[in-house]
Enzyme design. Structure first.
Site, PDB file in Angstrom:
ATOM      1  N   ARG A  39      -5.314   3.545  -9.282  1.00 29.57           N
ATOM      2  CA  ARG A  39      -4.714   4.852  -8.980  1.00 29.57           C
ATOM      3  C   ARG A  39      -3.195   4.783  -9.096  1.00 29.57           C
ATOM      4  NH1 ARG A  39      -7.590   6.915  -3.428  1.00 29.57           N
ATOM      5  NH2 ARG A  39      -5.408   7.409  -2.970  1.00 29.57           N
TER       6      ARG A  39
ATOM      7  N   ARG B  82       3.468   5.915   1.283  1.00 28.83           N
ATOM      8  CA  ARG B  82       2.283   6.473   1.958  1.00 28.83           C
ATOM      9  C   ARG B  82       2.165   5.930   3.382  1.00 28.83           C
ATOM     10  NH1 ARG B  82      -1.948   4.661  -2.099  1.00 28.83           N
ATOM     11  NH2 ARG B  82      -3.541   5.640  -0.821  1.00 28.83           N
TER      12      ARG B  82
HETATM   13  P1  AP5 Z   1     -10.869   2.989   0.549  1.00 32.50           P
HETATM   14  O1  AP5 Z   1     -12.221   3.251   1.101  1.00 32.50           O
HETATM   15  O2  AP5 Z   1     -10.530   3.528  -0.806  1.00 32.50           O
HETATM   16  O3  AP5 Z   1      -9.752   3.413   1.618  1.00 32.50           O
HETATM   17  P2  AP5 Z   1      -9.277   4.859   2.063  1.00 32.50           P
HETATM   18  O4  AP5 Z   1      -8.998   4.786   3.520  1.00 32.50           O
HETATM   19  O5  AP5 Z   1     -10.262   5.896   1.611  1.00 32.50           O
HETATM   20  O6  AP5 Z   1      -7.923   4.915   1.266  1.00 32.50           O
HETATM   21  P3  AP5 Z   1      -7.184   6.069   0.453  1.00 32.50           P
HETATM   22  O7  AP5 Z   1      -6.004   5.392  -0.191  1.00 32.50           O
HETATM   23  O8  AP5 Z   1      -8.126   6.806  -0.471  1.00 32.50           O
HETATM   24  O9  AP5 Z   1      -6.717   6.966   1.545  1.00 32.50           O
HETATM   25  P4  AP5 Z   1      -5.519   7.851   1.489  1.00 32.50           P
HETATM   26  O10 AP5 Z   1      -5.690   8.491   2.800  1.00 32.50           O
HETATM   27  O11 AP5 Z   1      -4.200   7.273   1.236  1.00 32.50           O
HETATM   28  O12 AP5 Z   1      -5.721   8.677   0.133  1.00 32.50           O
HETATM   29  P5  AP5 Z   1      -6.407  10.068  -0.159  1.00 32.50           P
HETATM   30  O13 AP5 Z   1      -7.260   9.886  -1.351  1.00 32.50           O
HETATM   31  O14 AP5 Z   1      -6.995  10.659   1.074  1.00 32.50           O
HETATM   32  O15 AP5 Z   1     -10.654   1.386   0.562  1.00 32.50           O
HETATM   33  C1  AP5 Z   1      -9.494   0.808   0.015  1.00 32.50           C
HETATM   34  C2  AP5 Z   1      -9.856  -0.486  -0.722  1.00 32.50           C
HETATM   35  O16 AP5 Z   1     -10.347  -1.446   0.221  1.00 32.50           O
HETATM   36  C3  AP5 Z   1     -10.964  -0.341  -1.770  1.00 32.50           C
HETATM   37  O17 AP5 Z   1     -10.667  -1.197  -2.835  1.00 32.50           O
HETATM   38  C4  AP5 Z   1     -12.238  -0.821  -1.053  1.00 32.50           C
HETATM   39  O18 AP5 Z   1     -13.166  -1.386  -1.956  1.00 32.50           O
HETATM   40  C5  AP5 Z   1     -11.681  -1.845  -0.084  1.00 32.50           C
HETATM   41  N1  AP5 Z   1     -12.373  -1.899   1.200  1.00 32.50           N
HETATM   42  C6  AP5 Z   1     -12.753  -0.836   1.959  1.00 32.50           C
HETATM   43  N2  AP5 Z   1     -13.320  -1.249   3.106  1.00 32.50           N
HETATM   44  C7  AP5 Z   1     -13.271  -2.625   3.063  1.00 32.50           C
HETATM   45  C8  AP5 Z   1     -13.685  -3.652   3.969  1.00 32.50           C
HETATM   46  N3  AP5 Z   1     -14.255  -3.347   5.158  1.00 32.50           N
HETATM   47  N4  AP5 Z   1     -13.466  -4.938   3.614  1.00 32.50           N
HETATM   48  C9  AP5 Z   1     -12.878  -5.261   2.432  1.00 32.50           C
HETATM   49  N5  AP5 Z   1     -12.483  -4.326   1.530  1.00 32.50           N
HETATM   50  C10 AP5 Z   1     -12.663  -3.028   1.850  1.00 32.50           C
HETATM   51  O19 AP5 Z   1      -5.121  10.952  -0.518  1.00 32.50           O
HETATM   52  C11 AP5 Z   1      -4.358  10.706  -1.676  1.00 32.50           C
HETATM   53  C12 AP5 Z   1      -3.155  11.628  -1.674  1.00 32.50           C
HETATM   54  O20 AP5 Z   1      -3.581  13.027  -1.712  1.00 32.50           O
HETATM   55  C13 AP5 Z   1      -2.249  11.549  -0.434  1.00 32.50           C
HETATM   56  O21 AP5 Z   1      -1.311  10.478  -0.501  1.00 32.50           O
HETATM   57  C14 AP5 Z   1      -1.572  12.929  -0.473  1.00 32.50           C
HETATM   58  O22 AP5 Z   1      -0.558  12.979  -1.440  1.00 32.50           O
HETATM   59  C15 AP5 Z   1      -2.715  13.839  -0.922  1.00 32.50           C
HETATM   60  N6  AP5 Z   1      -3.447  14.371   0.230  1.00 32.50           N
HETATM   61  C16 AP5 Z   1      -4.747  14.096   0.556  1.00 32.50           C
HETATM   62  N7  AP5 Z   1      -5.094  14.739   1.678  1.00 32.50           N
HETATM   63  C17 AP5 Z   1      -3.993  15.431   2.087  1.00 32.50           C
HETATM   64  C18 AP5 Z   1      -3.706  16.260   3.213  1.00 32.50           C
HETATM   65  N8  AP5 Z   1      -4.629  16.495   4.157  1.00 32.50           N
HETATM   66  N9  AP5 Z   1      -2.460  16.790   3.304  1.00 32.50           N
HETATM   67  C19 AP5 Z   1      -1.519  16.568   2.364  1.00 32.50           C
HETATM   68  N10 AP5 Z   1      -1.713  15.786   1.291  1.00 32.50           N
HETATM   69  C20 AP5 Z   1      -2.936  15.206   1.149  1.00 32.50           C
END
Ligand code: AP5
Length: 214
Positions: free
Chosen positions: A160, A171
């Site tokens: 990403r 972030r």
């Molecule tokens: P993963 O499951 O992908 O983690 P995640 O918590 O879902 O991480 P994200 O980066 O997707 O969260 P985020 O909140 O920053 O982004 P979002 O997409 O919501 O796991 C991460 C990695 O670890 C993976 O490789 C996985 O395989 C591994 N892993 C997971 N669990 C594990 C374990 N137990 N052990 C080992 N490995 C593990 O948002 C993106 C962007 O969108 C934001 O930055 C913002 O610009 C915008 N946005 C989204 N929502 C809003 C909102 N409400 N308001 C304003 N802007 C927003």
């Protein structure tokens, strides 16, 4: 069940949500996974007006404005498939978003992903995502069988844009300043459940099931 998944970027919210949907389904609760990040990434891939508006903001690791995000979630939560439950992943992310949500939805629980920064950095630094189905992989913990190809749909597995080093730092900073205050907000309302998200996926799934008595 109506759940919010709250936690820093890379805490494993999306990974657990994919498992939790199945667990809740076995318990008779249809709870689709709604990720605002995934909706924004879909809009960017489709080059829709929303995608064009948010691409630079997301790539820089900043938050999309509250007005746009609240309108998007309000519309999604008005749809038929989520009337009995959902997992809201990545929303709310600010106090104004939480206050707006409370005006049109009553959630059952808020799952707080408890995890140290060092683990978050390790997870984000190694994350790879399928461009087609959105499945998360990790170069150490969960590699695709064939490099660059999704095990589930054959789609391209990529890094990403917001998983580059500067965007990750931004972030985390945004999380601490704008999102972490939601922990106290929801604790004060008696809705918060802490889940230790630092161990391996199967253990996190177990921690989640215990915390929710599933
Ligand atoms: P993963 O499951 O992908 O983690 P995640 O918590 O879902 O991480 P994200 O980066 O997707 O969260 P985020 O909140 O920053 O982004 P979002 O997409 O919501 O796991 C991460 C990695 O670890 C993976 O490789 C996985 O395989 C591994 N892993 C997971 N669990 C594990 C374990 N137990 N052990 C080992 N490995 C593990 O948002 C993106 C962007 O969108 C934001 O930055 C913002 O610009 C915008 N946005 C989204 N929502 C809003 C909102 N409400 N308001 C304003 N802007 C927003």
């Amino acid at each position: 069940m109506k759940l919010i998944f709250l936690g820093p970027p890379g805490a494993g919210k999306g990974t657990l949500a994919a498992r939790a949907v199945d667990i809740l389904k076995q318990q008779g609760s249809l709870s689709p996974h709604i990720s605002t990040g995934a909706i924004f990434r879909g809009a960017i891939a489709a080059q829709s007006p929303l995608g064009l508006k948010v691409k630079a903001i997301i790539d820089a690791g900043k938050l999309v404005d509250d007005e746009t995000t609240i309108a998007l979630v309000k519309e999604r939560l008005s749809q038929e498939d989520v009337q009995n439950g959902y997992i809201l992943d990545g929303f709310p992310r600010t106090i104004p978003q939480a206050e707006a949500l409370a005006e049109f939805q009553a959630v059952d629980k808020v799952v707080n992903f408890d995890i140290p920064d060092s683990t978050v950095l390790e997870r984000l630094g190694g994350r790879r995502v399928c461009r087609k189905c959105g499945h998360n992989f990790h170069i150490v913990f969960d590699k695709p069988k064939k490099e660059g190809v999704c095990d589930h749909c054959g789609g391209e597995v990529y890094t990403r844009d917001d998983d580059k080093a500067e965007a990750i730092q931004k972030r985390l900073e945004v999380y601490r300043r704008q999102t972490a205050p939601l922990i106290q907000y929801y604790r004060g309302k008696g809705l918060l459940i802490d889940v230790d998200a630092s161990p391996a996926v199967e253990q996190v799934v177990d921690n989640f099931k215990k915390a929710l008595e599933l």
